[in-house]
Design an enzyme around this catalytic site. Structure first.
Site, short mmCIF file in Angstrom:
data_model
loop_
_atom_site.label_atom_id
_atom_site.label_comp_id
_atom_site.label_asym_id
_atom_site.label_seq_id
_atom_site.Cartn_x
_atom_site.Cartn_y
_atom_site.Cartn_z
N HIS A 1 11.46 23.00 -71.39
CA HIS A 1 11.73 24.28 -72.06
C HIS A 1 12.15 24.01 -73.51
O HIS A 1 13.12 23.30 -73.77
CB HIS A 1 12.85 25.00 -71.30
CG HIS A 1 13.14 26.38 -71.79
ND1 HIS A 1 12.40 27.49 -71.45
CD2 HIS A 1 14.12 26.83 -72.61
CE1 HIS A 1 12.91 28.56 -72.01
NE2 HIS A 1 13.95 28.20 -72.75
N GLY B 1 20.05 23.88 -69.56
CA GLY B 1 20.34 23.05 -70.73
C GLY B 1 21.51 22.13 -70.46
O GLY B 1 21.35 20.97 -70.09
N SER B 2 22.72 22.69 -70.60
CA SER B 2 23.90 21.84 -70.42
C SER B 2 24.06 21.35 -68.99
O SER B 2 24.66 20.29 -68.77
CB SER B 2 25.16 22.55 -70.91
OG SER B 2 25.04 23.93 -70.76
N MET C 1 12.29 32.57 -79.86
CA MET C 1 13.35 33.51 -80.24
C MET C 1 13.22 33.73 -81.75
O MET C 1 14.03 33.25 -82.55
CB MET C 1 14.72 32.92 -79.87
CG MET C 1 14.99 33.03 -78.39
SD MET C 1 16.26 31.88 -77.84
CE MET C 1 15.27 30.42 -77.66
N SER D 1 16.19 22.49 -70.79
CA SER D 1 16.08 22.96 -72.17
C SER D 1 16.51 21.86 -73.13
O SER D 1 17.65 21.38 -73.07
CB SER D 1 16.99 24.18 -72.36
OG SER D 1 17.17 24.40 -73.74
N MET E 1 13.97 28.81 -82.47
CA MET E 1 14.85 29.82 -83.07
C MET E 1 14.63 29.88 -84.57
O MET E 1 14.46 28.84 -85.21
CB MET E 1 16.32 29.46 -82.79
CG MET E 1 16.62 29.31 -81.31
SD MET E 1 18.37 29.01 -81.02
CE MET E 1 18.38 28.82 -79.24
N ASP F 1 17.10 32.07 -67.65
CA ASP F 1 17.50 31.14 -68.71
C ASP F 1 18.88 31.50 -69.24
O ASP F 1 19.08 32.60 -69.77
CB ASP F 1 16.45 31.26 -69.84
CG ASP F 1 16.72 30.34 -71.01
OD1 ASP F 1 17.60 29.47 -70.92
OD2 ASP F 1 16.02 30.50 -72.04
N GLY F 2 19.80 30.56 -69.10
CA GLY F 2 21.13 30.74 -69.68
C GLY F 2 22.25 30.67 -68.65
O GLY F 2 22.28 31.46 -67.72
N GLY F 3 23.11 29.70 -68.80
CA GLY F 3 24.28 29.61 -67.94
C GLY F 3 23.98 29.20 -66.51
O GLY F 3 24.79 29.44 -65.61
N ASP G 1 13.32 25.71 -77.00
CA ASP G 1 13.89 26.92 -77.58
C ASP G 1 13.62 26.96 -79.08
O ASP G 1 14.28 26.26 -79.85
CB ASP G 1 15.39 26.96 -77.33
CG ASP G 1 15.72 27.30 -75.89
OD1 ASP G 1 15.19 28.31 -75.39
OD2 ASP G 1 16.49 26.56 -75.28
N PHE H 1 22.32 29.96 -78.20
CA PHE H 1 23.07 28.71 -77.99
C PHE H 1 23.04 28.29 -76.53
O PHE H 1 22.96 29.14 -75.64
CB PHE H 1 24.54 28.90 -78.41
CG PHE H 1 24.67 29.41 -79.82
CD1 PHE H 1 24.60 28.54 -80.90
CD2 PHE H 1 24.82 30.77 -80.07
CE1 PHE H 1 24.69 29.01 -82.20
CE2 PHE H 1 24.91 31.25 -81.37
CZ PHE H 1 24.84 30.37 -82.44
N MET I 1 16.79 36.63 -69.73
CA MET I 1 17.92 35.91 -70.34
C MET I 1 19.19 36.28 -69.57
O MET I 1 19.46 37.47 -69.35
CB MET I 1 18.09 36.31 -71.81
CG MET I 1 17.03 35.80 -72.77
SD MET I 1 16.80 34.02 -72.79
CE MET I 1 18.45 33.40 -73.09
N HIS J 1 9.76 28.96 -75.74
CA HIS J 1 10.50 30.22 -75.78
C HIS J 1 10.75 30.57 -77.24
O HIS J 1 11.56 29.93 -77.91
CB HIS J 1 11.81 30.01 -75.00
CG HIS J 1 12.73 31.19 -74.98
ND1 HIS J 1 14.04 31.10 -74.54
CD2 HIS J 1 12.55 32.48 -75.34
CE1 HIS J 1 14.61 32.28 -74.63
NE2 HIS J 1 13.74 33.14 -75.12
N GLY K 1 25.15 26.37 -73.36
CA GLY K 1 26.54 26.22 -72.94
C GLY K 1 27.31 27.52 -72.76
O GLY K 1 28.53 27.50 -72.62
C1 DX5 Z 1 19.65 30.12 -75.17
C2 DX5 Z 1 18.42 29.36 -74.80
C3 DX5 Z 1 18.56 28.59 -73.54
C4 DX5 Z 1 19.63 27.54 -73.57
C5 DX5 Z 1 20.12 27.30 -72.17
O1 DX5 Z 1 19.37 30.88 -76.27
O2 DX5 Z 1 17.30 30.22 -74.66
O3 DX5 Z 1 17.32 28.01 -73.13
O4 DX5 Z 1 19.19 26.33 -74.13
O5 DX5 Z 1 21.24 26.49 -72.20
P1 DX5 Z 1 22.30 26.52 -71.03
O6 DX5 Z 1 21.55 26.20 -69.77
O7 DX5 Z 1 23.30 25.48 -71.42
O8 DX5 Z 1 22.88 27.91 -70.98
ZN ZN Z 2 15.40 29.42 -73.72
#
Ligand code: DX5
Ligand code: ZN
Length: 240
Positions: free
Chosen positions: A49, A213-214, A84, A25, A53, A191-193, A51, A159, A153, A82, A161
Site C-alpha cells: 500500500h 502501517g504501524s 490522497m 503501508s 499525499m 485503512d487506518g488504525g 500512500d 498520517f 478510511m 492510494h 499511527g
Molecule cells: C493514512 C494512510 C494510511 C496509513 C495507515 O492517511 O492512508 O495508509 O499509512 O497507517 P496506520 O496503519 O499506522 O494507521
Molecule cells: Zn492509505
C-alpha cells in the site's frame, strides 16, 4: 493468474477474490531502505500500500511517480496506490506508468467520478474509490459498476499511527451489504488504525483488504507482525 503492469509481470493477488489481502503501508517503513523493508516481509504480505499525499488534500507530502517506479522494479508484489491528492486526474497516467496495480481516488474531491474511474480502468489498473470516515456510503451508490475496490478510511487521512474510529465498524458492515446486494465483485479495503486486536473484527464486518502501517513497520519484527496479522485475518475469513 498474472498481471502485466507497465513495468513488470506479477502475480495478480487482487484477482484472487477468495483471499483476504494484507497490504502493509510503506508510510510507516524505513523509507531510506524501502525495497529492503518490503522484501523482508516476503510472502507474509499480498500487496504493498503506497500512500500518495500532495500536501493539499492532506497535510503531508509523500511519494511521486519516480519513487513508485523505483519500488515497482524491486518488488514482485502489486502496488496499491492510494491517491490522497486534490487533482488525481493529472497524475493517473504517471502512476500507472510507474507500475501501480490499483489506483484509488478520493470521493470528496471528484467532480466526475465515473470519468475518473473509467480512465483508471483504461490505463490497465483496478479502479478504487476512497471515503473519509465522515463521507456517507450513499455517495457511491451509483458508482458500483465502475468500481473494483472501495477503500473505507478508518482514520482521517494524512498520517500513520492514528486510532481506529470505532463507528467505522458499522460503516464496513453496511458497505459490505451494499456490495453484496449489487452483485459486483468489488473488494472492500479498510485503512487506518488497524491492529492485531481489531483486524479480525474488521474482516468479520466485511473487509477483504487490510492496510496496516504501524501494526507492521512499527513493530520490533515487521515480518512476525505481518505473519500474525495475516494469520488473524485469514482465520477470521475462513470462519465467516
Ligand atoms: C493514512 C494512510 C494510511 C496509513 C495507515 O492517511 O492512508 O495508509 O499509512 O497507517 P496506520 O496503519 O499506522 O494507521
Ligand atoms: Zn492509505
Amino acid at each position: 493468474m498474472s498481471i502485466k503492469t507497465k513495468t513488470t509481470v506479477r502475480e495478480d493477488a487482487f484477482a484472487n477474490r477468495s483471499r483476504v489481502l494484507l497490504c502493509p503501508s510503506i508510510l510507516s517503513s524505513d523509507l531510506a531502505n524501502l525495497a529492503e523493508e518490503i522484501n523482508l516481509l516476503g510472502d507474509s504480505i499480498d500487496m504493498v500500500h503506497c500512500d500518495v499525499m500532495d500536501g493539499h488534500f492532506v497535510p503531508n507530502l509523500t511519494f511521486g511517480p519516480p519513487v513508485i517506479k523505483a519500488l515497482s522494479k524491486r518488488t514482485d508484489k502489486q502496488l496499491d496506490v492510494h491517491l490522497m491528492v486534490t487533482n488525481p486526474g493529472k497524475l493517473l497516467a504517471s502512476y500507472a506508468e510507474a507500475g501501480a496495480s490499483t489506483l484509488v481516488v478520493h470521493q470528496e474531491i471528484l467532480y466526475h467520478a465515473q470519468r475518473t474511474l473509467n480512465e483508471i480502468r483504461a490505463l490497465g489498473c483496478y479502479a478504487g474509490i476512497s471515503l473519509n470516515p465522515a463521507t456517507p456510503i450513499e455517495t457511491i451508490q451509483w458508482l458500483l459498476p465502475d468500481l473494483d475496490m472501495i477503500l473505507l478510511m478508518s482514520v482521517n487521512p494524512g498520517f500513520s499511527g492514528q486510532s481506529f474510529i470505532p463507528q467505522v465498524m458499522e460503516k464496513i458492515k453496511k458497505t459490505r451489504a451494499m456490495i453484496d446486494a449489487s452483485g459486483f465483485p468489488i473488494r472492500l479495503q479498510v485503512d487506518g488504525g488497524v491492529t492485531l486486536d481489531n483486524a479480525a473484527d474488521i474482516v468479520r464486518a466485511g473487509a477483504d483488504m487490510i492496510v496496516a502501517g504501524s501494526a507492521v513497520f512499527g513493530q520490533e519484527s515487521p515480518k512476525e507482525a505481518a505473519e500474525s496479522l495475516g494469520r488473524a485475518i485469514r482465520l477470521a475469513k475462513a470462519k465467516l
